[in-house]
Design an enzyme around this catalytic site. Structure first.
Site, mmCIF file in Angstrom:
data_model
loop_
_atom_site.group_PDB
_atom_site.id
_atom_site.type_symbol
_atom_site.label_atom_id
_atom_site.label_comp_id
_atom_site.label_asym_id
_atom_site.label_seq_id
_atom_site.Cartn_x
_atom_site.Cartn_y
_atom_site.Cartn_z
ATOM 1 N N PRO A 40 13.485 30.078 18.285
ATOM 2 C CA PRO A 40 14.514 29.191 18.849
ATOM 3 C C PRO A 40 15.775 29.959 19.241
ATOM 4 O O PRO A 40 16.590 29.441 20.004
ATOM 5 C CB PRO A 40 14.790 28.198 17.713
ATOM 6 C CG PRO A 40 14.205 28.796 16.487
ATOM 7 C CD PRO A 40 13.133 29.735 16.909
ATOM 8 N N GLU A 65 11.485 31.565 8.227
ATOM 9 C CA GLU A 65 12.766 31.795 8.905
ATOM 10 C C GLU A 65 12.641 32.829 10.022
ATOM 11 O O GLU A 65 13.648 33.234 10.611
ATOM 12 C CB GLU A 65 13.827 32.242 7.901
ATOM 13 C CG GLU A 65 14.161 31.195 6.841
ATOM 14 C CD GLU A 65 14.680 29.897 7.444
ATOM 15 O OE1 GLU A 65 15.597 29.959 8.275
ATOM 16 O OE2 GLU A 65 14.145 28.822 7.084
ATOM 17 N N ARG A 95 -2.035 28.516 34.072
ATOM 18 C CA ARG A 95 -2.346 27.604 35.178
ATOM 19 C C ARG A 95 -1.787 28.099 36.512
ATOM 20 O O ARG A 95 -2.172 27.598 37.560
ATOM 21 C CB ARG A 95 -1.877 26.180 34.873
ATOM 22 C CG ARG A 95 -0.391 26.006 34.784
ATOM 23 C CD ARG A 95 -0.020 24.584 34.398
ATOM 24 N NE ARG A 95 -0.207 23.623 35.479
ATOM 25 C CZ ARG A 95 0.628 23.477 36.508
ATOM 26 N NH1 ARG A 95 1.702 24.242 36.605
ATOM 27 N NH2 ARG A 95 0.398 22.582 37.451
ATOM 28 N N ASP A 125 4.777 21.723 42.128
ATOM 29 C CA ASP A 125 5.216 21.342 40.785
ATOM 30 C C ASP A 125 6.722 21.135 40.699
ATOM 31 O O ASP A 125 7.482 21.822 41.370
ATOM 32 C CB ASP A 125 4.911 22.468 39.779
ATOM 33 C CG ASP A 125 3.449 22.521 39.393
ATOM 34 O OD1 ASP A 125 2.761 21.522 39.578
ATOM 35 O OD2 ASP A 125 3.029 23.584 38.903
HETATM 36 N N1 ADE Z 1 9.841 28.655 16.985
HETATM 37 C C1 ADE Z 1 10.493 27.648 16.397
HETATM 38 N N2 ADE Z 1 11.149 26.900 17.295
HETATM 39 C C2 ADE Z 1 10.889 27.460 18.510
HETATM 40 C C3 ADE Z 1 11.284 27.168 19.845
HETATM 41 N N3 ADE Z 1 12.075 26.132 20.136
HETATM 42 N N4 ADE Z 1 10.835 27.952 20.829
HETATM 43 C C4 ADE Z 1 10.046 29.006 20.555
HETATM 44 N N5 ADE Z 1 9.646 29.337 19.330
HETATM 45 C C5 ADE Z 1 10.059 28.575 18.313
#
Ligand code: ADE
Length: 244
Positions: free
Chosen positions: A89, A116, A161, A176
């Protein structure tokens, strides 16, 4: 394209054998290899995590099994260099432009972290290794998943794809939402099929007339209206389209 995935949940990736991607694999357009990170541990309990230096909640994935797994994968490439993709994230945003750019990479290796995350030295090490073509830490959106597996499925599908021959109708990929060109900052408008009337709702008349110019104009307008209504963030990227 070759795709390797390292994970502690190999079963997570059985959906890749279904549908479009399954066919692409059977046709040899993509080759996917799934690796269980725990097979690169040497203790009785196959432990892959440890407590974080500096304290704090949760566990961090050890760089030790990651190093063994990734070295073995790179060594299997007969001198070719893979790109390491680390879903997190805290990564850069993975979007349609990234998916398109990645289609020219012959070999992607996805490192699925849990807990984590993975000890930061793994990304640091492989970003300066001449056996690798680079490291990309990427996020699929502003929310936190339990691990990189679901994000990897998303990215593999988005890239695969776009590879030539994977989607039967090449034109469907060009039109797309978010595709480079006229759709770059637009979502697609509504689509319709038979029957012409369903539960009192009619298919828009312009789509029945067979006038391709009018249909294209109508679809462009619908894409603009929908983008302005539900994606003001995208609309702001194209002031010339006057999306409101
Ligand atoms: N791992 C945990 N959350 C994630 C996200 N939003 N994008 C990519 N990998 C992740």
């Amino acid at each position: 394209m070759r795709i390797d995935v390292v994970t502690i949940f190999p079963d997570y990736f059985t959906p890749l054998t279904l549908s479009l991607l399954g066919k692409a694999m059977a046709a040899g357009l993509i080759e996917v290899r799934i690796h269980d990170l725990r097979t690169f541990t040497h203790d009785r309990h196959n432990i892959v995590d440890d407590t974080p230096y500096g304290g704090g909640p949760g566990m961090v994935m050890s760089p030790v099994p990651w190093g063994e797994a990734l070295d073995e994968i790179a060594a299997s490439g007969q001198g070719r260099q893979p790109v390491l993709v680390v879903p997190t994230p805290s990564g850069a945003v993975f979007n349609q432009q990234a998916a398109q750019a990645w289609t020219t990479d012959p070999w992607l290796v996805f490192a699925c972290g849990r807990y984590e995350g993975i000890d930061a030295r793994v990304a640091a090490h492989y970003s300066k290794s001449s056996d690798w073509a680079g490291v990309r830490e990427v996020s699929i959106g502003d929310y936190v998943l339990a691990g990189g597996e679901a994000a990897t499925l998303v990215m593999v599908e988005a890239v695969a794809r776009l590879l030539p021959g994977v989607v039967g109708n090449e034109a469907s990929v060009i039109d797309d939402s978010f595709a480079a060109g006229s759709m770059e900052h637009l979502v697609e408008g509504p689509v319709f099929t038979k029957p012409q009337e369903w539960r009192g709702l009619e298919v828009p008349e312009v789509l029945l007339r067979g006038h391709h110019g009018q249909i294209a104009t109508w679809r462009a307008e619908q894409a603009r209206l929908r983008t302005a209504r539900i994606r003001p963030d995208l609309a702001a990227l194209s002031p010339e389209l006057d999306l409101g």
